[in-house]
Write an enzyme that holds these catalytic residues in place. Sequence first.
Site, PDB file in Angstrom:
ATOM      1  N   THR A  46       0.787  -1.119  -0.617  1.00 55.63           N
ATOM      2  CA  THR A  46       0.296  -0.081  -0.160  1.00 55.63           C
ATOM      3  C   THR A  46       0.312   1.213   0.186  1.00 55.63           C
ATOM      4  O   THR A  46       0.742   2.218  -0.828  1.00 55.63           O
ATOM      5  CB  THR A  46      -1.273   0.356   0.934  1.00 55.63           C
ATOM      6  OG1 THR A  46      -1.618  -1.022   1.471  1.00 55.63           O
ATOM      7  CG2 THR A  46      -1.641   1.231   1.186  1.00 55.63           C
ATOM      8  N   TYR A  85     -13.330  -5.249  -1.167  1.00 58.21           N
ATOM      9  CA  TYR A  85     -14.275  -5.023  -1.850  1.00 58.21           C
ATOM     10  C   TYR A  85     -15.106  -5.778  -2.200  1.00 58.21           C
ATOM     11  O   TYR A  85     -16.230  -4.747  -1.968  1.00 58.21           O
ATOM     12  CB  TYR A  85     -13.717  -3.864  -3.272  1.00 58.21           C
ATOM     13  CG  TYR A  85     -14.487  -3.456  -4.282  1.00 58.21           C
ATOM     14  CD1 TYR A  85     -15.180  -1.514  -3.455  1.00 58.21           C
ATOM     15  CD2 TYR A  85     -15.560  -4.092  -5.011  1.00 58.21           C
ATOM     16  CE1 TYR A  85     -16.746  -1.507  -4.486  1.00 58.21           C
ATOM     17  CE2 TYR A  85     -17.126  -3.489  -5.506  1.00 58.21           C
ATOM     18  CZ  TYR A  85     -17.400  -2.233  -4.940  1.00 58.21           C
ATOM     19  OH  TYR A  85     -18.299  -1.635  -5.642  1.00 58.21           O
ATOM     20  N   TYR A  88      -2.246 -11.003   4.578  1.00 50.62           N
ATOM     21  CA  TYR A  88      -2.018  -9.307   5.470  1.00 50.62           C
ATOM     22  C   TYR A  88      -3.457  -9.457   5.492  1.00 50.62           C
ATOM     23  O   TYR A  88      -4.721  -8.492   4.599  1.00 50.62           O
ATOM     24  CB  TYR A  88      -1.656  -8.192   3.906  1.00 50.62           C
ATOM     25  CG  TYR A  88      -1.364  -6.370   4.260  1.00 50.62           C
ATOM     26  CD1 TYR A  88      -1.639  -6.102   5.483  1.00 50.62           C
ATOM     27  CD2 TYR A  88      -1.785  -5.977   2.923  1.00 50.62           C
ATOM     28  CE1 TYR A  88      -1.923  -4.618   5.826  1.00 50.62           C
ATOM     29  CE2 TYR A  88      -1.264  -4.654   3.291  1.00 50.62           C
ATOM     30  CZ  TYR A  88      -1.588  -3.908   4.373  1.00 50.62           C
ATOM     31  OH  TYR A  88      -1.108  -2.283   4.859  1.00 50.62           O
ATOM     32  N   ARG A 147      -8.862  -1.131   4.858  1.00 48.46           N
ATOM     33  CA  ARG A 147      -8.702  -0.780   3.281  1.00 48.46           C
ATOM     34  C   ARG A 147      -9.499  -1.390   2.926  1.00 48.46           C
ATOM     35  O   ARG A 147      -9.752  -1.272   1.795  1.00 48.46           O
ATOM     36  CB  ARG A 147      -7.303  -0.771   3.254  1.00 48.46           C
ATOM     37  CG  ARG A 147      -6.788   0.441   3.779  1.00 48.46           C
ATOM     38  CD  ARG A 147      -5.240   0.307   3.103  1.00 48.46           C
ATOM     39  NE  ARG A 147      -4.010   1.814   3.350  1.00 48.46           N
ATOM     40  CZ  ARG A 147      -3.922   2.842   2.849  1.00 48.46           C
ATOM     41  NH1 ARG A 147      -5.098   2.783   1.525  1.00 48.46           N
ATOM     42  NH2 ARG A 147      -3.288   3.890   3.389  1.00 48.46           N
ATOM     43  N   LYS A 171       0.648 -10.327   8.876  1.00 41.95           N
ATOM     44  CA  LYS A 171       0.748  -8.830   8.931  1.00 41.95           C
ATOM     45  C   LYS A 171      -0.844  -8.832   9.250  1.00 41.95           C
ATOM     46  O   LYS A 171      -1.372  -8.405   8.586  1.00 41.95           O
ATOM     47  CB  LYS A 171       0.853  -7.574   7.524  1.00 41.95           C
ATOM     48  CG  LYS A 171       1.403  -6.426   8.011  1.00 41.95           C
ATOM     49  CD  LYS A 171       1.348  -5.771   6.600  1.00 41.95           C
ATOM     50  CE  LYS A 171       1.619  -4.185   6.785  1.00 41.95           C
ATOM     51  NZ  LYS A 171       1.880  -3.411   5.798  1.00 41.95           N
ATOM     52  N   ILE A 178       5.812  -4.962   9.781  1.00 43.63           N
ATOM     53  CA  ILE A 178       6.230  -4.168   7.970  1.00 43.63           C
ATOM     54  C   ILE A 178       5.886  -2.808   8.698  1.00 43.63           C
ATOM     55  O   ILE A 178       4.380  -2.159   8.525  1.00 43.63           O
ATOM     56  CB  ILE A 178       5.279  -4.565   7.591  1.00 43.63           C
ATOM     57  CG1 ILE A 178       6.143  -6.022   7.408  1.00 43.63           C
ATOM     58  CG2 ILE A 178       5.804  -4.276   5.913  1.00 43.63           C
ATOM     59  CD1 ILE A 178       5.092  -7.229   6.590  1.00 43.63           C
TER      60      ILE A 178
END
Length: 293
Positions: free
Chosen positions: A46, A109, A135, A140, A164, A206
């Site tokens: 990202t 989404y 992740y 998001r 993550k 991270i």
Amino acid sequence: MTKFNGTGIAIITPFKDDQTVDHEALANLVDFNIKNGTNYIVISGTTGESVTITKQEKIEITKTIVKATDKRVPLVLGIGGNNTAAVIEEINSTDLSEIDAILSVSPYYSKPTQEGIYQHFKAISAVCPVDIILYNVPGRTASNMTPETTIRLANDFKNIIAVKEAGNNVAQYLKLLRDKPQDFLIISGDDDLVLGIVLAGGAGVISVIGQALPKQFSKMIRLGLEGKAKEAYNIHFDLMDMTSLIFSENNPAGIKAVLTALGLAKPTVRLPLVEASAELQEKIKTALQKLDS
């Protein structure tokens, strides 16, 4: 210590004023981080503005980082999405010979069920020739991968080695730490929470801010992994204001403003992102001066 213990950075993609990739700045940033304690580098996440770089740019960015790294630290490549077939195609068509693992985001989404998330990563696991770091970033993706799904994937697939976790949810972190297989890594994606997570048994981070302040940040993580809480929190407290500032508008505009102030990159981002405001840039410069004092 495994290769993904400690401080990883979600490296930016530096752009020139004309919006082209600044490969010289990218190579310099890699070298700066490795020389100052960063343990591994994540490419095209990202923070690397992966959604607005082309396939060819991603290939060239990866080549630049591979060359600049020169095998000094492990590399992780972001390959993920909400189209399972497209993710598999990218894995199959990408040269992963210099890559130690992929970072694959939970589908965004589409809002799949937990079973859909499981089946997505099961399909990726079946074709991926390198290790996989899951992740989870519900802020998001608009979809949370629950600890139960993460642990199920960790138990069922040997090449799924870590997650993550970036939900900014301490309770979820603690469930993962309690229930995970012994060799499965819980990596924080939340710079503001990571020290507490490391002290509770997390593998590291991270990080976004870590690439601008690698010496201080990696020392904090190292102290946390050694259980030296008081010394680590002294650094954490010093970095708190800066960590908050870089996320106050958008990421990576904030971190690029820090790197600009340090002379390591330009502030340029690609639309729909915009550069950090003049007000934020001034706050960042003031915060850097305090860190130097």
